[in-house]
Design a protein around this motif. Structure first.
Motif, short mmCIF file in Angstrom:
data_model
loop_
_atom_site.label_atom_id
_atom_site.label_comp_id
_atom_site.label_asym_id
_atom_site.label_seq_id
_atom_site.Cartn_x
_atom_site.Cartn_y
_atom_site.Cartn_z
N GLY A 121 0.78 -1.22 0.00
CA GLY A 121 0.00 0.00 0.00
C GLY A 121 0.81 1.27 0.00
O GLY A 121 0.30 2.35 0.30
N VAL A 122 2.08 1.16 -0.34
CA VAL A 122 2.99 2.31 -0.34
C VAL A 122 3.39 2.64 -1.78
O VAL A 122 3.79 1.74 -2.52
N PRO A 123 3.32 3.90 -2.20
CA PRO A 123 3.76 4.26 -3.56
C PRO A 123 5.25 3.99 -3.73
O PRO A 123 6.04 4.15 -2.79
N LEU A 160 5.25 2.93 6.77
CA LEU A 160 3.93 2.88 7.41
C LEU A 160 4.00 3.00 8.93
O LEU A 160 2.98 2.97 9.61
N GLY A 161 5.23 3.14 9.46
CA GLY A 161 5.37 3.25 10.90
C GLY A 161 5.13 1.94 11.63
O GLY A 161 4.77 1.94 12.81
N ARG A 162 5.34 0.84 10.92
CA ARG A 162 5.11 -0.49 11.52
C ARG A 162 6.34 -1.37 11.29
O ARG A 162 6.29 -2.37 10.56
N LEU A 199 0.93 -4.91 6.75
CA LEU A 199 1.62 -3.84 6.02
C LEU A 199 0.69 -2.96 5.21
O LEU A 199 0.99 -1.81 4.95
N ALA A 200 -0.44 -3.48 4.78
CA ALA A 200 -1.31 -2.70 3.91
C ALA A 200 -1.75 -1.42 4.60
O ALA A 200 -2.08 -1.40 5.77
N ALA A 201 -1.73 -0.31 3.84
CA ALA A 201 -2.11 0.98 4.39
C ALA A 201 -3.59 1.00 4.76
O ALA A 201 -4.41 0.37 4.11
#
Length: 466
Positions: free
Chosen positions: A26-28, A375-377, A463-465
């Motif tokens: 989910g990250v560009p 994502l801060g994870r 991980l998905a936003a």
């Protein structure tokens, strides 16, 4: 709130895999590939994930082969490289071989179609711009000179691109210790205090002379024009040393002085082949000074004539070729970040792994690490009992430093995974033969790896936003 992109430099196997993992989280991601703006001596197309050498990903059996285990783990982790390889496989027995054009086209089309992937055809000359706060460098063994120089300046390393002089590595449990013995020359302790740090294989005069004849007659690999770099005296191939005189090796890496055969203390060896521990687990041992251009089949045949190595199982055979890779144990952390500048991650062959699948696997890990960080994870590396964790562990700390140039590229192999004992008898009490125990051990290591990877995946943050 929009998520800033992660930049990936290099559209080979590692870069393509890293970009896919980031986008799937989910990250560009912006994937920078310099072809066709600037070509290389090895590539023929402008397709992503082009296979420039073999079309084989090697053995595909997770229960009996370490690279097959890496395949299985990558499939569990949603690898675009494995999915595209499976979709375009061609007959190859127990190996996974692919139609190289169809494979590259599939990877390219899937990345081009992903809404979070932007592909930019340009060369990234020098260090990536400072405002790129998260970058994965996956430029492979043909990293451009400008980027190579920038990395050298940043890390303080004296050398990055050079002739990669590789000595063979042997699995400890395949060495006949009834013939070989442990001893350091003159019983001199090394930095770790061990006065028996080497395994020694003795040769008498007849064996030595036959060995020299075989080295001189053995078929050698030829360099491509773009690989034609002069030898350095400190890493001459053993066959080149033998060409300089039949006694050269006996006064070089095979000198017998300061050593006493523990099995035959009254007999002085004419020559001695030494092996030095190569990994922290003590399962892999490299043949000291045995870098070579001999073809792999010849290496196996000739090196198994060395007393004590008649049944040697090689984790890696020797070679010399142009390569570009980092001194990863010193420069990278376990997240594959450059310690000197953590915004930069590295993936693929430049980290010190060897092989298509290993390169893609490090791209997969770098992509997951970068996405999780964005994502801060943040997520830790998989456990060392997995093939991915074992590779990361080796290149970031599992290698035993034996001085300048001692860290060399490595394929995945069972010697990088923690040992696992298996039963010597079956359920009926029948004693199992060595081959059957070996098969059982490989399967048990594979089962442990896949179970531990599943547990790691279950415990890792999504991980998905959101």
């Amino acid at each position: 709130m929009s998520i800033p992109p992660v930049h990936v430099v290099g559209g080979g196997l590692a870069g393509s895999e890293a970009a896919w993992q980031i986008a799937e989280a989910g990250v560009p991601v912006v994937l920078h590939e310099m072809r066709p703006v600037r070509g290389t001596d090895a590539h023929q197309t402008d397709g992503l994930a082009e296979l420039v050498c073999s079309n084989s990903f090697r053995a595909d059996d997770w229960a009996g082969n370490a690279v097959g285990l890496l395949h299985a783990e990558m499939r569990r982790l949603g690898s675009i490289i494995m999915a595209s390889g499976d979709a375009h496989q061609v007959p190859a027995g127990g190996a996974l071989a692919v139609d190289r054009d169809g494979f590259s086209r599939a990877v390219t089309e899937r990345l081009e179609a992903h809404p979070l992937v932007t592909i930019v055809r340009e060369e990234v000359a020098g260090l990536p711009p400072a405002d790129w706060d998260s970058v994965i460098v996956a430029t492979g063994p043909l990293t451009s000179p400008a980027l190579t120089e920038a990395i050298l300046d940043l890390t303080g390393e004296g050398q990055l691109s050079f002739f990669d002089a590789i000595a063979p590595i042997v699995h400890l449990d395949s060495i006949d210790m009834g013939v070989c013995w442990r001893q350091s020359r003159y019983d001199k302790p090394g930095p770790g205090g061990d006065a028996a740090a080497y395994i020694n294989c003795p040769m008498d005069r007849t064996q030595y002379e036959a060995f020299i004849d075989a080295l001189l007659a053995g078929p050698k690999s030829e360099f491509k024009d773009w690989e034609n770099v002069p030898y350095f005296d400190g890493c001459l191939p053993i066959e080149v040393m033998a060409e300089r005189g039949r006694e050269t090796l006996r006064h070089g890496p095979m000198k017998p002085v300061g050593l006493t055969n523990a099995h035959k203390p009254d007999e002085k060896p004419h020559a001695v082949v030494q092996l030095r521990q190569d990994n922290a687990l003590g399962t892999l041992w490299n043949m000291v000074g045995f870098q070579t251009k001999l073809k792999h089949g010849a290496q196996t045949e000739i090196f198994r004539t060395i007393p004590g190595l008649e049944k040697a199982v090689f984790a890696r055979l020797g070679g010399l070729h142009r390569n570009t890779f980092l001194n990863s144990p010193r420069l990278l952390d376990r997240q594959l970040r450059l310690k000197a500048q953590p915004r930069l991650r590295f993936a693929g062959q430049v980290t010190g792994v060897e092989g298509y699948v290993e390169s893609a696997a490090m791209g997969l890990m770098a992509g997951r690490f970068a996405a999780a960080e964005r994502l801060g994870r943040p997520v830790e590396a998989p456990p060392a009992t997995t093939a991915h964790g074992a590779l990361i562990g080796h290149i970031t700390g599992g290698h035993l430093d034996a001085g300048a140039g001692s860290f060399q590229p490595m394929n995945i192999n069972y010697g990088l995974l923690p040992p696992l004992e298996v039963a010597k008898r079956d359920a009926e009490g029948r004693r199992l033969g060595a081959k059957e125990r070996g098969r059982n051990k490989k399967r048990a290591v594979g089962e442990r790896a896949l179970a531990d990877l599943d547990a790691w995946l279950a415990g890792a943050p999504a991980l998905a936003a959101e």
